[in-house]
Design a protein around this motif. Structure first.
Motif, PDB file in Angstrom:
ATOM      1  N   TYR A 235     -23.256  29.711   1.138  1.00 43.01           N
ATOM      2  CA  TYR A 235     -22.180  29.498   0.185  1.00 43.01           C
ATOM      3  C   TYR A 235     -20.882  30.056   0.747  1.00 43.01           C
ATOM      4  O   TYR A 235     -20.873  30.987   1.538  1.00 43.01           O
ATOM      5  CB  TYR A 235     -22.498  30.122  -1.178  1.00 43.01           C
ATOM      6  N   GLU A 236     -19.804  29.429   0.323  1.00 44.17           N
ATOM      7  CA  GLU A 236     -18.483  29.833   0.799  1.00 44.17           C
ATOM      8  C   GLU A 236     -17.484  29.684  -0.340  1.00 44.17           C
ATOM      9  O   GLU A 236     -17.190  28.569  -0.767  1.00 44.17           O
ATOM     10  CB  GLU A 236     -18.055  28.949   1.971  1.00 44.17           C
TER      11      GLU A 236
ATOM     12  N   THR B 226     -13.919  29.357  -1.852  1.00 48.67           N
ATOM     13  CA  THR B 226     -12.608  28.906  -1.372  1.00 48.67           C
ATOM     14  C   THR B 226     -11.660  28.847  -2.559  1.00 48.67           C
ATOM     15  O   THR B 226     -12.084  28.966  -3.709  1.00 48.67           O
ATOM     16  CB  THR B 226     -12.685  27.503  -0.731  1.00 48.67           C
TER      17      THR B 226
ATOM     18  N   ASN C 167     -18.368  26.274  -2.349  1.00 48.72           N
ATOM     19  CA  ASN C 167     -19.125  25.287  -1.575  1.00 48.72           C
ATOM     20  C   ASN C 167     -20.494  25.874  -1.286  1.00 48.72           C
ATOM     21  O   ASN C 167     -20.604  26.967  -0.743  1.00 48.72           O
ATOM     22  CB  ASN C 167     -18.411  24.943  -0.267  1.00 48.72           C
TER      23      ASN C 167
ATOM     24  N   SER D 207     -24.324  24.911   0.457  1.00 52.35           N
ATOM     25  CA  SER D 207     -24.984  23.935   1.323  1.00 52.35           C
ATOM     26  C   SER D 207     -26.330  24.465   1.787  1.00 52.35           C
ATOM     27  O   SER D 207     -26.574  25.667   1.791  1.00 52.35           O
ATOM     28  CB  SER D 207     -24.103  23.609   2.536  1.00 52.35           C
TER      29      SER D 207
ATOM     30  N   ALA E 223     -22.029  18.231 -10.525  1.00 54.31           N
ATOM     31  CA  ALA E 223     -21.494  18.385  -9.173  1.00 54.31           C
ATOM     32  C   ALA E 223     -22.074  17.253  -8.332  1.00 54.31           C
ATOM     33  O   ALA E 223     -23.264  16.967  -8.420  1.00 54.31           O
ATOM     34  CB  ALA E 223     -21.873  19.728  -8.579  1.00 54.31           C
TER      35      ALA E 223
ATOM     36  N   GLN F  81     -23.126  15.845  -1.493  1.00 56.71           N
ATOM     37  CA  GLN F  81     -22.689  15.093  -0.324  1.00 56.71           C
ATOM     38  C   GLN F  81     -23.530  15.532   0.861  1.00 56.71           C
ATOM     39  O   GLN F  81     -23.906  16.695   0.948  1.00 56.71           O
ATOM     40  CB  GLN F  81     -21.208  15.356  -0.025  1.00 56.71           C
TER      41      GLN F  81
ATOM     42  N   GLU G 191     -24.473  19.321   0.543  1.00 55.96           N
ATOM     43  CA  GLU G 191     -23.417  20.204   0.048  1.00 55.96           C
ATOM     44  C   GLU G 191     -23.087  19.901  -1.406  1.00 55.96           C
ATOM     45  O   GLU G 191     -23.137  18.748  -1.831  1.00 55.96           O
ATOM     46  CB  GLU G 191     -22.131  20.032   0.854  1.00 55.96           C
TER      47      GLU G 191
ATOM     48  N   TRP H  70     -19.939  21.046  -4.220  1.00 55.56           N
ATOM     49  CA  TRP H  70     -18.695  21.754  -4.497  1.00 55.56           C
ATOM     50  C   TRP H  70     -18.648  22.034  -5.985  1.00 55.56           C
ATOM     51  O   TRP H  70     -18.894  21.143  -6.799  1.00 55.56           O
ATOM     52  CB  TRP H  70     -17.471  20.921  -4.106  1.00 55.56           C
TER      53      TRP H  70
ATOM     54  N   ASP I 280     -16.294  23.536  -9.136  1.00 50.09           N
ATOM     55  CA  ASP I 280     -14.956  23.860  -9.609  1.00 50.09           C
ATOM     56  C   ASP I 280     -14.888  25.353  -9.930  1.00 50.09           C
ATOM     57  O   ASP I 280     -15.821  25.914 -10.504  1.00 50.09           O
ATOM     58  CB  ASP I 280     -14.679  23.043 -10.877  1.00 50.09           C
TER      59      ASP I 280
END
Length: 136
Positions: free
Chosen positions: A69-70, A72, A77, A79, A106, A109, A116, A118, A120
């Motif tokens: 996870y990241e 931002t 995000n 994955s 969500a 992708q 992945e 994303w 909100d």
């Protein structure tokens, strides 16, 4: 091919012949036009992917791999490794005491290697997990 089929049955003896064929189709590396085509059929056998799917189809708990996870500015995000033949969903909870997980809106992708999601930054959930189920 008969050796591969025998190996899949040995991994999950409870599978039916139709399920083994579904595992082979779902895990094949597509070489031509998407789906079955006259030149390549369903594609090249990927035994590692087929063995993993056979184990899952036979009742083993699917290990979807390590979640990355990241955070931002645009959101979170998440994955993990993508497995052909699986459908993925992002589940969330508002707190750890909540009973059950709810599906989070969500869109997944994939680039063929990673799946992945994303999220909100204003999402109603604070805790997340990615779940997968067989697509056949």
């Amino acid at each position: 091919m008969s050796g591969i089929i025998a190996a899949l049955f040995s991994i999950s003896p409870s599978l039916t012949a139709e399920q083994v064929l579904s595992v082979l189709k779902a895990s094949a590396v597509d070489l031509g036009a998407p789906g079955w085509d006259q030149l390549f059929g369903w594609g090249r056998v990927d035994f590692g992917a087929a063995a993993w799917l056979a184990a899952v189809a036979g009742g083993s708990n699917p290990d979807l791999g390590r979640l990355h996870y990241e955070p931002t500015a645009a959101g979170l995000n998440m994955s993990l490794e993508y497995h052909r033949g699986m459908n993925y969903a992002l589940m969330g909870k508002t707190n750890l005491y909540q009973v059950g997980w709810a599906e989070v809106a969500a869109t997944p992708q994939t680039n063929g290697a990673l799946m992945e999601f994303w999220v909100d930054p204003d999402a109603d959930h604070s805790f997340f997990q990615i779940v997968g189920e067989l697509d056949f």
